[in-house]
Scaffold this motif. Sequence first.
Motif, PDB file in Angstrom:
ATOM      1  N   TYR A 159      -4.840   6.140 -10.248  1.00 40.84           N
ATOM      2  CA  TYR A 159      -4.924   5.241 -11.399  1.00 40.84           C
ATOM      3  C   TYR A 159      -4.917   3.785 -10.945  1.00 40.84           C
ATOM      4  O   TYR A 159      -5.721   2.982 -11.406  1.00 40.84           O
ATOM      5  N   VAL A 160      -4.041   3.444 -10.027  1.00 41.46           N
ATOM      6  CA  VAL A 160      -3.955   2.065  -9.531  1.00 41.46           C
ATOM      7  C   VAL A 160      -5.253   1.676  -8.834  1.00 41.46           C
ATOM      8  O   VAL A 160      -5.785   0.580  -9.054  1.00 41.46           O
ATOM      9  N   LEU A 161      -5.778   2.550  -8.004  1.00 48.12           N
ATOM     10  CA  LEU A 161      -7.028   2.265  -7.314  1.00 48.12           C
ATOM     11  C   LEU A 161      -8.179   2.106  -8.307  1.00 48.12           C
ATOM     12  O   LEU A 161      -8.984   1.178  -8.197  1.00 48.12           O
ATOM     13  N   SER A 162      -8.240   2.980  -9.306  1.00 46.58           N
ATOM     14  CA  SER A 162      -9.273   2.871 -10.342  1.00 46.58           C
ATOM     15  C   SER A 162      -9.165   1.537 -11.072  1.00 46.58           C
ATOM     16  O   SER A 162     -10.164   0.872 -11.333  1.00 46.58           O
ATOM     17  N   GLU A 163      -7.956   1.161 -11.394  1.00 48.20           N
ATOM     18  CA  GLU A 163      -7.719  -0.102 -12.096  1.00 48.20           C
ATOM     19  C   GLU A 163      -8.154  -1.296 -11.241  1.00 48.20           C
ATOM     20  O   GLU A 163      -8.816  -2.203 -11.720  1.00 48.20           O
ATOM     21  N   LYS A 164      -7.794  -1.271  -9.977  1.00 50.65           N
ATOM     22  CA  LYS A 164      -8.146  -2.381  -9.076  1.00 50.65           C
ATOM     23  C   LYS A 164      -9.656  -2.488  -8.882  1.00 50.65           C
ATOM     24  O   LYS A 164     -10.201  -3.587  -8.804  1.00 50.65           O
ATOM     25  N   LEU A 165     -10.326  -1.347  -8.780  1.00 54.39           N
ATOM     26  CA  LEU A 165     -11.766  -1.339  -8.556  1.00 54.39           C
ATOM     27  C   LEU A 165     -12.568  -1.496  -9.842  1.00 54.39           C
ATOM     28  O   LEU A 165     -13.764  -1.786  -9.799  1.00 54.39           O
ATOM     29  N   GLY A 166     -11.920  -1.235 -10.968  1.00 53.44           N
ATOM     30  CA  GLY A 166     -12.616  -1.312 -12.243  1.00 53.44           C
ATOM     31  C   GLY A 166     -13.600  -0.183 -12.450  1.00 53.44           C
ATOM     32  O   GLY A 166     -14.601  -0.324 -13.140  1.00 53.44           O
TER      33      GLY A 166
ATOM     34  N   PHE B 196     -10.254  12.005  -7.454  1.00 52.30           N
ATOM     35  CA  PHE B 196      -9.297  12.503  -6.462  1.00 52.30           C
ATOM     36  C   PHE B 196      -9.519  13.988  -6.260  1.00 52.30           C
ATOM     37  O   PHE B 196      -9.558  14.759  -7.211  1.00 52.30           O
ATOM     38  N   VAL B 197      -9.680  14.404  -5.010  1.00 55.40           N
ATOM     39  CA  VAL B 197      -9.897  15.804  -4.674  1.00 55.40           C
ATOM     40  C   VAL B 197      -8.602  16.359  -4.099  1.00 55.40           C
ATOM     41  O   VAL B 197      -8.230  16.052  -2.977  1.00 55.40           O
ATOM     42  N   SER B 198      -7.934  17.171  -4.891  1.00 51.08           N
ATOM     43  CA  SER B 198      -6.660  17.766  -4.469  1.00 51.08           C
ATOM     44  C   SER B 198      -6.933  19.063  -3.723  1.00 51.08           C
ATOM     45  O   SER B 198      -6.635  20.156  -4.181  1.00 51.08           O
ATOM     46  N   ASP B 199      -7.535  18.931  -2.569  1.00 50.24           N
ATOM     47  CA  ASP B 199      -7.922  20.056  -1.723  1.00 50.24           C
ATOM     48  C   ASP B 199      -7.077  19.965  -0.459  1.00 50.24           C
ATOM     49  O   ASP B 199      -7.270  19.067   0.359  1.00 50.24           O
ATOM     50  N   TYR B 200      -6.123  20.870  -0.316  1.00 53.57           N
ATOM     51  CA  TYR B 200      -5.179  20.774   0.791  1.00 53.57           C
ATOM     52  C   TYR B 200      -5.801  21.049   2.163  1.00 53.57           C
ATOM     53  O   TYR B 200      -5.185  20.774   3.174  1.00 53.57           O
ATOM     54  N   SER B 201      -7.030  21.533   2.190  1.00 53.07           N
ATOM     55  CA  SER B 201      -7.716  21.615   3.473  1.00 53.07           C
ATOM     56  C   SER B 201      -8.381  20.275   3.784  1.00 53.07           C
ATOM     57  O   SER B 201      -8.926  20.081   4.850  1.00 53.07           O
ATOM     58  N   VAL B 202      -8.352  19.374   2.841  1.00 60.20           N
ATOM     59  CA  VAL B 202      -8.861  18.002   2.902  1.00 60.20           C
ATOM     60  C   VAL B 202     -10.381  17.923   2.927  1.00 60.20           C
ATOM     61  O   VAL B 202     -10.970  17.149   2.186  1.00 60.20           O
TER      62      VAL B 202
ATOM     63  N   VAL C 281     -16.513   6.320  -5.806  1.00 60.20           N
ATOM     64  CA  VAL C 281     -15.399   6.404  -4.862  1.00 60.20           C
ATOM     65  C   VAL C 281     -14.739   7.769  -5.014  1.00 60.20           C
ATOM     66  O   VAL C 281     -14.418   8.190  -6.126  1.00 60.20           O
ATOM     67  N   VAL C 282     -14.550   8.456  -3.898  1.00 59.96           N
ATOM     68  CA  VAL C 282     -13.836   9.731  -3.867  1.00 59.96           C
ATOM     69  C   VAL C 282     -12.661   9.568  -2.926  1.00 59.96           C
ATOM     70  O   VAL C 282     -12.814   9.088  -1.802  1.00 59.96           O
ATOM     71  N   LEU C 283     -11.486   9.952  -3.391  1.00 61.35           N
ATOM     72  CA  LEU C 283     -10.268   9.886  -2.597  1.00 61.35           C
ATOM     73  C   LEU C 283      -9.865  11.306  -2.232  1.00 61.35           C
ATOM     74  O   LEU C 283      -9.714  12.160  -3.109  1.00 61.35           O
TER      75      LEU C 283
END
Length: 94
Positions: free
Chosen positions: A3-10, A15-21, A38-40
Motif C-alpha cells: 500500500y505504501v509503495l502504491s501510494e508513493k508511486l501513484g 504483490f505476488v505472495s509466492d513463497y518460492s519467490v 510494478v510487481v513486488l
Amino acid sequence: MVYVLSEKLGKEVVFVSDYSVTGEAATKAVEAMKEGDVVLLQNTRFRMEEETKPEKAGDKFARELADLCDDYVCYAFGSSHRAHASVSVVTKFV
C-alpha cells in the motif's frame, strides 16, 4: 508495504505472495505486466537457495530472479555486503 509503495508511486503495485519467490505465480504476474507496471515479489529469504554459495544453487536462484526483471535495485543497504543470491549473485545476470 504494498500500500505504501502504491501510494508513493501513484499506481497499483501487484504483490505476488509466492513463497518460492520465482514460481509460476511470479512468472505469470511478470508476463502480464504492461509498460510502467510494478510487481513486488515475496521476500527472498523464503528460498533456501538465497543464502547458499553459487555452486550450490545460488546461481540458479539468482538467474531465476534476473529472468523476471529489467532492472535491479538493492534497497537493503544493511544487507548489501552479503553474498546472497538476491544481493550479489543476481548482478551477474541482470
